[in-house]
Design a protein around this motif. Structure first.
Motif, PDB file in Angstrom:
ATOM      1  N   ILE A 439       0.814  -1.145  -0.041  1.00  0.00           N
ATOM      2  CA  ILE A 439       0.012   0.057   0.119  1.00  0.00           C
ATOM      3  C   ILE A 439       0.951   1.192  -0.081  1.00  0.00           C
ATOM      4  N   ALA A 440       0.537   2.242  -0.861  1.00  0.00           N
ATOM      5  CA  ALA A 440       1.375   3.366  -0.935  1.00  0.00           C
ATOM      6  C   ALA A 440       1.149   4.056   0.424  1.00  0.00           C
ATOM      7  N   LEU A 441       2.327   4.932   0.849  1.00  0.00           N
ATOM      8  CA  LEU A 441       2.451   5.586   1.946  1.00  0.00           C
ATOM      9  C   LEU A 441       1.215   6.605   2.266  1.00  0.00           C
ATOM     10  N   ASP A 442       0.730   7.387   1.283  1.00  0.00           N
ATOM     11  CA  ASP A 442      -0.176   8.381   1.406  1.00  0.00           C
ATOM     12  C   ASP A 442      -1.700   7.749   1.454  1.00  0.00           C
ATOM     13  N   ARG A 443      -1.580   6.339   1.500  1.00  0.00           N
ATOM     14  CA  ARG A 443      -3.284   5.818   1.582  1.00  0.00           C
ATOM     15  C   ARG A 443      -3.147   4.858   2.743  1.00  0.00           C
ATOM     16  N   HIS A 444      -2.117   5.144   3.512  1.00  0.00           N
ATOM     17  CA  HIS A 444      -2.212   4.073   4.900  1.00  0.00           C
ATOM     18  C   HIS A 444      -3.651   4.682   5.668  1.00  0.00           C
ATOM     19  N   GLU A 445      -3.487   5.817   5.780  1.00  0.00           N
ATOM     20  CA  GLU A 445      -4.849   6.102   6.680  1.00  0.00           C
ATOM     21  C   GLU A 445      -6.270   6.026   5.951  1.00  0.00           C
ATOM     22  N   GLN A 446      -6.181   6.242   4.627  1.00  0.00           N
ATOM     23  CA  GLN A 446      -7.305   6.329   3.662  1.00  0.00           C
ATOM     24  C   GLN A 446      -8.087   4.733   4.057  1.00  0.00           C
ATOM     25  N   ILE A 447      -7.226   3.968   3.828  1.00  0.00           N
ATOM     26  CA  ILE A 447      -7.737   2.414   3.743  1.00  0.00           C
ATOM     27  C   ILE A 447      -8.468   1.985   4.993  1.00  0.00           C
ATOM     28  N   LEU A 454      -8.805   0.691  -3.315  1.00  0.00           N
ATOM     29  CA  LEU A 454      -7.488   0.751  -4.039  1.00  0.00           C
ATOM     30  C   LEU A 454      -7.309   0.215  -5.459  1.00  0.00           C
ATOM     31  N   HIS A 455      -8.205  -0.653  -5.578  1.00  0.00           N
ATOM     32  CA  HIS A 455      -8.215  -1.557  -6.898  1.00  0.00           C
ATOM     33  C   HIS A 455      -9.634  -1.738  -7.489  1.00  0.00           C
ATOM     34  N   GLY A 456      -9.435  -2.212  -8.636  1.00  0.00           N
ATOM     35  CA  GLY A 456     -10.876  -2.447  -9.451  1.00  0.00           C
ATOM     36  C   GLY A 456     -11.437  -3.646  -8.913  1.00  0.00           C
ATOM     37  N   SER A 485       3.654  -0.451   5.341  1.00  0.00           N
ATOM     38  CA  SER A 485       3.601  -0.940   3.924  1.00  0.00           C
ATOM     39  C   SER A 485       4.064  -0.134   3.112  1.00  0.00           C
ATOM     40  N   GLU A 486       4.715  -0.601   2.040  1.00  0.00           N
ATOM     41  CA  GLU A 486       5.209  -0.133   0.691  1.00  0.00           C
ATOM     42  C   GLU A 486       4.673  -0.989  -0.508  1.00  0.00           C
ATOM     43  N   GLY A 488       4.424  -3.100  -3.349  1.00  0.00           N
ATOM     44  CA  GLY A 488       5.556  -4.335  -3.904  1.00  0.00           C
ATOM     45  C   GLY A 488       6.269  -4.792  -2.792  1.00  0.00           C
ATOM     46  N   GLN A 489       6.253  -4.500  -1.695  1.00  0.00           N
ATOM     47  CA  GLN A 489       6.887  -4.793  -0.462  1.00  0.00           C
ATOM     48  C   GLN A 489       5.959  -5.534   0.878  1.00  0.00           C
ATOM     49  N   GLY A 490       4.922  -5.974   0.324  1.00  0.00           N
ATOM     50  CA  GLY A 490       4.048  -6.406   1.358  1.00  0.00           C
ATOM     51  C   GLY A 490       3.511  -5.557   2.450  1.00  0.00           C
ATOM     52  N   SER A 491       2.573  -6.050   3.432  1.00  0.00           N
ATOM     53  CA  SER A 491       2.087  -5.223   4.324  1.00  0.00           C
ATOM     54  C   SER A 491       2.353  -5.760   5.662  1.00  0.00           C
ATOM     55  N   ARG A 492       2.318  -4.924   6.837  1.00  0.00           N
ATOM     56  CA  ARG A 492       2.425  -5.495   8.183  1.00  0.00           C
ATOM     57  C   ARG A 492       1.376  -4.646   9.113  1.00  0.00           C
TER      58      ARG A 492
END
Length: 503
Positions: A439-447, A454-456, A485-486, A488-492
């Motif tokens: 997940i992109a850094l600027d979307r961590h709070e929005q999710i 974030l996806h279709g 998260s980043e 392509g690097q997975g999420s924690r």
């Protein structure tokens, strides 16, 4: 160029004048000495006033040094005068000092040198007195211009002095009138200050009354001081009526605003309650016709599968899929609504037992994705609601298995750590780490907001409410949730809840 020191030298003995003049010339440069040998010369010199200091003998042919001193002081009271004589007495010296004589020197062979020294000291002393007097005048002028009352009183509560602002604050015309006003118990103030440790000072806000009966608020500061070995109290009096009125106005405004906020809060709570009940009712009522649509579409697929062409069959399958998606969305909305409204009961809950239950629920999804889930046991006990915690961990684990790139086997690791800070209750942070798309850094709070995707739908189906349910559930249990998260690097993802100490 420095102006010469102008001296009147009054002595009818020529030799004495010569010796004194010699010593004066050694000490002062430039120097202008006018020798006086008669009463006429003296009268003219005093009338002209062109001198800075006087040196006089006591015994003169036409007069005495005391008469000369008195004449000089009457016309020029600040002029330094030194008496240099061999005919005076102790009584003469005392009388001369009372009249303002600066120094008294007895003539002698080795005493002439003392005349210029005594004269210089007298001149410097008068200059200091003049500077002090000027400074006092300026200070009194300043004290009379300030808007703060300044006053002083003694141990008996008697006013000694005060500036103009003090009298104006009390509406008094004079210090005598202010002394008769019962505006403040000064004797009691003196006693209180005497019992205080250094610095013996008090500051208080008092309501005072003027001479005309009107009242005003003042800031009163009193300090115990010693002036010329006499203990007195120095005070400052500042009118703070405007500030006190502003405080009253602000307090009334705050009270009014608080009442308005309470009223608006009650109205908002009622509106939110109505809205939640409406949303719950609508969501619940939608499920019945939705089940009917889903059921009839399924019947058509089963009964007419052999007679339908490929296009019609695909259309019915879309109806079934969309009905199922809408049913899932309504279920998630009901879950989210219940989390907002339901009363939460917390108890000690084993993370291990909850995860066993979640793994059993998601067994088919895990097998379908061929996911590998590793749990670092043992896991601690937390203070939580078992049903809500099960929903939270189910959503997080389902996402960890679901959001992976095509062709990648999901790898999930779950572990926990206890966190203890000085003076704070212990907490437990549970981590769920995956090898997903990130997940992109600027979307961590929005999710964590409802309906955020974030996806279709074609790539990763879902309602966009799962993580909103996670946050709301964790918050209702008194915890926190977050993600590292980043792309392509997975999420924690992590969930932090109050810990429970084992007995």
């Amino acid at each position: 160029m420095t102006s010469p020191l102008r001296i009147l030298l009054i002595d009818d003995n020529r030799s004495d004048r010569t010796l004194v003049l010699r010593e004066l010339e050694r000490e002062f440069d430039p120097l202008d000495v006018q020798e006086i040998t008669s009463s006429g010369e003296l009268n003219q010199a005093i009338a002209a006033g062109n001198f800075d200091a006087v040196v006089t003998d006591f015994q003169l042919r036409w007069s005495t040094g005391l008469d000369v001193l008195e004449m000089v002081k009457q016309r020029h009271p600040n002029c330094p005068v030194v008496m240099f004589t061999n005919t005076g007495t102790e009584e003469v010296a005392v009388e001369a000092m009372k009249l303002g004589l600066d120094d008294y020197i007895v003539k002698g062979p080795n005493r002439y040198i003392r005349v210029p020294i005594a004269l210089r000291m007298a001149i410097e002393r008068r200059e200091m007195q003049q500077r002090a007097a000027l400074l006092e005048i300026r200070l009194r002028g300043l004290l009379n211009r300030v808007k703060i009352g300044i006053f002083r009183f003694d141990a008996e509560g008697a006013l000694i002095e005060a500036n103009r602002a003090f009298l104006e604050l009390l509406g008094a015309q004079s210090l005598a009138q202010a002394s008769t006003m019962n505006w403040f118990d000064m004797r009691d103030c003196y006693r209180q200050l005497m019992h205080l440790p250094p610095p013996q000072q008090q500051e208080q806000e008092v309501n005072l009354q003027r001479s005309d009966g009107t009242e005003f608020w003042a800031l009163l500061t009193t300090t115990l001081n010693t002036v010329e070995e006499v203990t007195v109290v120095d005070g400052l009096l500042e009118d703070i009526s405007d500030r006190k009125q502003a405080e009253v106005d602000l307090q009334q405004l705050n009270t009014t605003l608080e009442i308005r906020v309470q009223e608006r809060t009650i109205e908002l709570q009622a509106a939110n309650q109505d809205l939640e009940e409406f949303a719950y009712s609508v969501s619940h009522d939608l499920q019945a016709p939705l089940r009917a649509i889903q059921g009839f579409a399924q019947i058509l697929l089963e009964d007419l599968s052999e007679t339908l062409d490929a296009s019609s069959s695909a259309t019915l399958q879309r109806i079934v899929a969309n009905a199922q998606h809408l049913n899932t969305l309504i279920t998630d909305l009901l879950t989210y609504s219940r989390l907002r409204r339901a009363e939460i009961h917390s108890e000690p809950v084993s993370l291990s037992s909850v995860l066993d239950n979640v793994m059993a629920q998601l067994n088919s999804d895990i097998q379908q994705q061929q996911a590998q889930v590793h749990i670092d046991e043992p896991l601690p006990i937390v203070q939580a609601n078992r049903l809500i915690l099960t929903q939270v961990l189910s959503n997080l684990l389902f996402n960890a298995v679901k959001f992976v790139a095509e062709g990648v086997q999901p790898q999930v690791r779950i572990w926990a750590e206890e966190r203890v800070e000085a003076g704070e209750p212990s907490t437990v942070r549970l981590y769920i780490e995956d090898n997903g798309i990130g997940i992109a850094l600027d979307r961590h709070e929005q999710i964590f907001s409802p309906f955020t995707r974030l996806h279709g739908e074609a790539d990763y189906p879902g309602t966009g409410i799962g993580l909103a349910i996670v946050r709301k559930g964790v918050e209702r249990m008194g915890g926190q949730v977050g993600v590292e998260s980043e792309p392509g690097q997975g999420s924690r993802f992590w969930v932090e809840l109050p810990g429970v100490r084992e007995p």
